[in-house]
Design an enzyme around this catalytic site. Structure first.
Site, short mmCIF file in Angstrom:
data_model
loop_
_atom_site.label_atom_id
_atom_site.label_comp_id
_atom_site.label_asym_id
_atom_site.label_seq_id
_atom_site.Cartn_x
_atom_site.Cartn_y
_atom_site.Cartn_z
N ARG A 101 42.48 36.47 48.39
CA ARG A 101 42.95 36.94 47.08
C ARG A 101 44.48 36.98 46.99
O ARG A 101 45.08 36.62 45.98
CB ARG A 101 42.35 38.33 46.87
CG ARG A 101 42.47 38.86 45.52
CD ARG A 101 41.97 40.31 45.50
NE ARG A 101 42.28 40.85 44.21
CZ ARG A 101 41.41 41.00 43.22
NH1 ARG A 101 40.16 40.73 43.40
NH2 ARG A 101 41.80 41.46 42.05
N HIS A 144 36.16 34.36 45.08
CA HIS A 144 35.62 33.04 44.71
C HIS A 144 36.31 32.59 43.43
O HIS A 144 36.50 33.40 42.52
CB HIS A 144 34.14 33.12 44.36
CG HIS A 144 33.25 33.59 45.47
ND1 HIS A 144 32.10 32.91 45.80
CD2 HIS A 144 33.31 34.66 46.29
CE1 HIS A 144 31.49 33.56 46.79
NE2 HIS A 144 32.21 34.63 47.10
N ALA A 169 37.34 38.19 37.91
CA ALA A 169 38.67 37.61 37.68
C ALA A 169 38.55 36.30 36.92
O ALA A 169 39.40 35.96 36.10
CB ALA A 169 39.37 37.40 39.02
N CYS A 170 37.49 35.56 37.22
CA CYS A 170 37.28 34.28 36.51
C CYS A 170 37.17 34.53 35.01
O CYS A 170 37.74 33.79 34.21
CB CYS A 170 36.02 33.58 37.03
SG CYS A 170 36.22 32.94 38.71
N TYR A 217 32.24 34.87 53.58
CA TYR A 217 32.76 33.51 53.32
C TYR A 217 34.12 33.27 53.95
O TYR A 217 34.84 34.20 54.31
CB TYR A 217 32.82 33.22 51.82
CG TYR A 217 33.55 34.21 50.95
CD1 TYR A 217 32.90 35.32 50.41
CD2 TYR A 217 34.90 34.02 50.61
CE1 TYR A 217 33.56 36.21 49.58
CE2 TYR A 217 35.56 34.91 49.77
CZ TYR A 217 34.88 36.00 49.26
OH TYR A 217 35.54 36.89 48.42
P1 FAD Z 1 43.65 43.62 37.63
O1 FAD Z 1 43.50 42.59 38.67
O2 FAD Z 1 43.17 45.01 37.91
O3 FAD Z 1 45.19 43.68 37.27
C1 FAD Z 1 45.73 44.68 36.45
C2 FAD Z 1 47.23 44.75 36.72
O4 FAD Z 1 47.83 45.60 35.75
C3 FAD Z 1 47.55 45.32 38.10
O5 FAD Z 1 48.48 44.49 38.76
C4 FAD Z 1 48.14 46.70 37.79
O6 FAD Z 1 49.08 47.13 38.72
C5 FAD Z 1 48.75 46.45 36.41
N1 FAD Z 1 48.87 47.68 35.58
C6 FAD Z 1 47.92 48.61 35.36
N2 FAD Z 1 48.38 49.58 34.56
C7 FAD Z 1 49.68 49.25 34.26
C8 FAD Z 1 50.69 49.87 33.48
N3 FAD Z 1 50.48 51.03 32.83
N4 FAD Z 1 51.89 49.26 33.38
C9 FAD Z 1 52.12 48.07 34.02
N5 FAD Z 1 51.20 47.45 34.80
C10 FAD Z 1 49.98 48.03 34.90
N6 FAD Z 1 36.33 38.32 40.67
C11 FAD Z 1 36.13 36.98 40.80
O7 FAD Z 1 36.35 36.21 39.85
N7 FAD Z 1 35.67 36.45 41.97
C12 FAD Z 1 35.39 37.25 43.06
O8 FAD Z 1 34.97 36.74 44.12
C13 FAD Z 1 35.60 38.67 42.94
N8 FAD Z 1 35.35 39.51 43.99
C14 FAD Z 1 35.58 40.85 43.85
C15 FAD Z 1 35.32 41.71 44.93
C16 FAD Z 1 35.53 43.08 44.80
C17 FAD Z 1 35.20 43.99 45.97
C18 FAD Z 1 36.06 43.61 43.59
C19 FAD Z 1 36.32 45.10 43.45
C20 FAD Z 1 36.32 42.76 42.52
C21 FAD Z 1 36.07 41.38 42.63
N9 FAD Z 1 36.30 40.51 41.56
C22 FAD Z 1 36.09 39.17 41.69
C23 FAD Z 1 36.73 41.04 40.26
C24 FAD Z 1 38.21 40.95 40.06
O9 FAD Z 1 38.90 41.52 41.15
C25 FAD Z 1 38.64 41.64 38.77
O10 FAD Z 1 37.74 41.35 37.74
C26 FAD Z 1 40.02 41.13 38.41
O11 FAD Z 1 40.96 41.54 39.36
C27 FAD Z 1 40.44 41.59 37.02
O12 FAD Z 1 41.71 41.06 36.75
P2 FAD Z 1 42.65 41.75 35.68
O13 FAD Z 1 43.89 40.92 35.67
O14 FAD Z 1 41.92 41.99 34.42
O15 FAD Z 1 42.94 43.20 36.28
#
Ligand code: FAD
Length: 380
Positions: free
Chosen positions: A110, A49, A310-311, A218
């Site tokens: 996603r 979402h 993610a938001c 959804y």
């Molecule tokens: P991540 O998406 O985890 O990205 C981290 C990145 O860093 C990755 O690409 C990884 O490969 C990279 N990385 C890690 N370590 C290293 C390293 N040492 N060197 C280089 N690169 C590295 N959120 C929403 O807003 N809406 C939703 O509907 C939603 N639904 C979800 C459903 C599920 C089942 C889950 C599990 C989560 C959901 N979320 C949702 C939450 C969302 O997926 C996360 O909060 C979001 O992905 C966090 O983003 P981020 O960029 O902080 O981390």
């Protein structure tokens, strides 16, 4: 000795948060390079979402229209009793959301969202196959070492590297995230089977059972050609080394069988389904130190039940960029302070409610989440 390359801002991780940070910082005129461990990204079967709070940021990045075209625009978030189908809440989105909250509420695949975010980044500014393995904080920069042997010296480092963040480890010490006691099943269902039921599936509905077990279902495309669900189910332990395992229709039937006919139809249309553990950490009071700063799951992971994880990462990226735009890179310390004090209260509140899994189960006003504009909100 290998040559060291110098950059102003290094973003570690090109997930949804890191990719947003890279785009926003580039738009704001900073010199930014992003380093991602994965060799490439694939379209894994999952939906997400995107609330109006974050569509306003995609407006700034130049992706709002494109995402609006691809994504589904639900008119409501429905909460329903999993057994009887009774409506527990009907939260208006659609036109109401656009008018009241200033942007659309979309649900989308996603992988489609992520691909759009990655595609707008200049190819020479995003470096795949770069797993960060070493961080050395020096007087005038941070020396980053990658598994492929490359070394980069950056004036500041944005840790957008997710729940197992190495930046977090550097700031707060090694600590594995905690298994939350919950798993989620994720499936894109077979649309032919779903359509053959003749049932009209609502574009955004959360089915609830006792003890907060649930299925969030959804559409992930505006044309209704893809339908997805993610569950939340308590499970005492997670005994696997992998980030997810295969599940099955039989497992779905065992957990949710005998429920409302619309739920049964979802189960019957399930062909491939995977099972994911939900990891967690307690709220952290330290998001930055020296030239290192974190955003997203690195500093506030949460169970995903508010659909805002993610938001929040993308909101972090917007506020961090605004703070740095005011101070300039040299005074990054003031920018980090502003960023942290602006973000911590809101992100921690969302983390708490998301973990509690109460969001929109009953009628409530979501304006404090969806009506927020990270591009103009007061910085503290
Ligand atoms: P991540 O998406 O985890 O990205 C981290 C990145 O860093 C990755 O690409 C990884 O490969 C990279 N990385 C890690 N370590 C290293 C390293 N040492 N060197 C280089 N690169 C590295 N959120 C929403 O807003 N809406 C939703 O509907 C939603 N639904 C979800 C459903 C599920 C089942 C889950 C599990 C989560 C959901 N979320 C949702 C939450 C969302 O997926 C996360 O909060 C979001 O992905 C966090 O983003 P981020 O960029 O902080 O981390």
């Amino acid at each position: 000795m290998d040559e060291i390359e110098h950059v102003d801002i290094a973003v570690i991780g090109a997930g949804l948060g890191g990719a947003a940070a890279a785009a926003l910082l580039l738009n704001a005129g900073f010199s930014v390079h992003t380093f991602e461990q994965a060799p490439e990204f694939s379209r894994l079967g999952a939906g997400i979402h995107v609330g109006p709070n974050v569509m306003k940021i995609f407006r700034e990045i130049g992706l709002e229209q494109r995402l609006s075209e691809i994504g589904s625009h639900p008119d409501f978030w429905f909460s329903r009793d999993g057994n009887t189908g009774e409506y527990l809440s009907k939260i208006p989105l659609g036109d109401y959301g656009r008018k009241e909250y200033g942007a659309s509420y979309i649900t989308i695949h996603r992988g489609d969202l992520h691909a759009e975010q990655i595609n707008i980044l200049p190819k020479d500014k995003i470096h795949f196959d770069h797993r960060l393995t070493g961080i050395e904080e020096r007087d005038t920069d941070v020396l980053l070492t990658f598994a492929n042997g490359n070394r980069i010296a950056a004036k500041i480092v944005v840790g957008a590297d997710g729940i197992n963040s190495m930046i977090r480890e550097t700031l707060l010490g090694v600590e594995k995230p905690r298994y939350s006691g919950w798993v989620g099943h994720r499936a894109l269902v077979n649309m032919d089977k779903l359509k053959s039921t003749g049932i009209d599936f609502e574009p955004c509905v959360k089915w609830w059972w006792e003890a907060s077990r649930h299925i969030m279902a959804y559409a992930t495309k505006g044309d209704g050609s893809e339908y997805y669900y993610v569950t939340g189910v308590p499970a005492d332990t997670w005994d696997h080394d992998t980030s997810f395992v295969d599940s099955s229709r039989a497992e779905m039937e065992a957990i949710f069988g005998g429920s409302h006919p619309m739920v049964q139809a979802l189960i019957d249309a399930t062909e491939e389904v995977t099972k994911w553990p939900f990891w967690n950490r307690d709220p952290m009071n330290l998001w930055s130190r020296g030239r290192l700063v974190m955003l997203g799951d690195a500093c506030h992971p949460m169970r995903p039940h508010m659909a805002q994880g993610a938001c929040m990462a993308i909101e972090d990226a917007a506020v961090l960029t605004r703070a740095l735009s005011i101070t300039g890179l040299t005074d990054y310390a003031s920018a980090f302070k502003t960023y942290e004090s602006t973000r911590i209260k809101r992100a921690t509140k969302v983390q708490r409610i998301s973990n509690a899994n109460t969001w929109l189960k009953q009628p409530e006003d979501p304006a404090w989440v969806y009506g927020y504009d990270p591009m103009t909100a007061e910085l503290s």
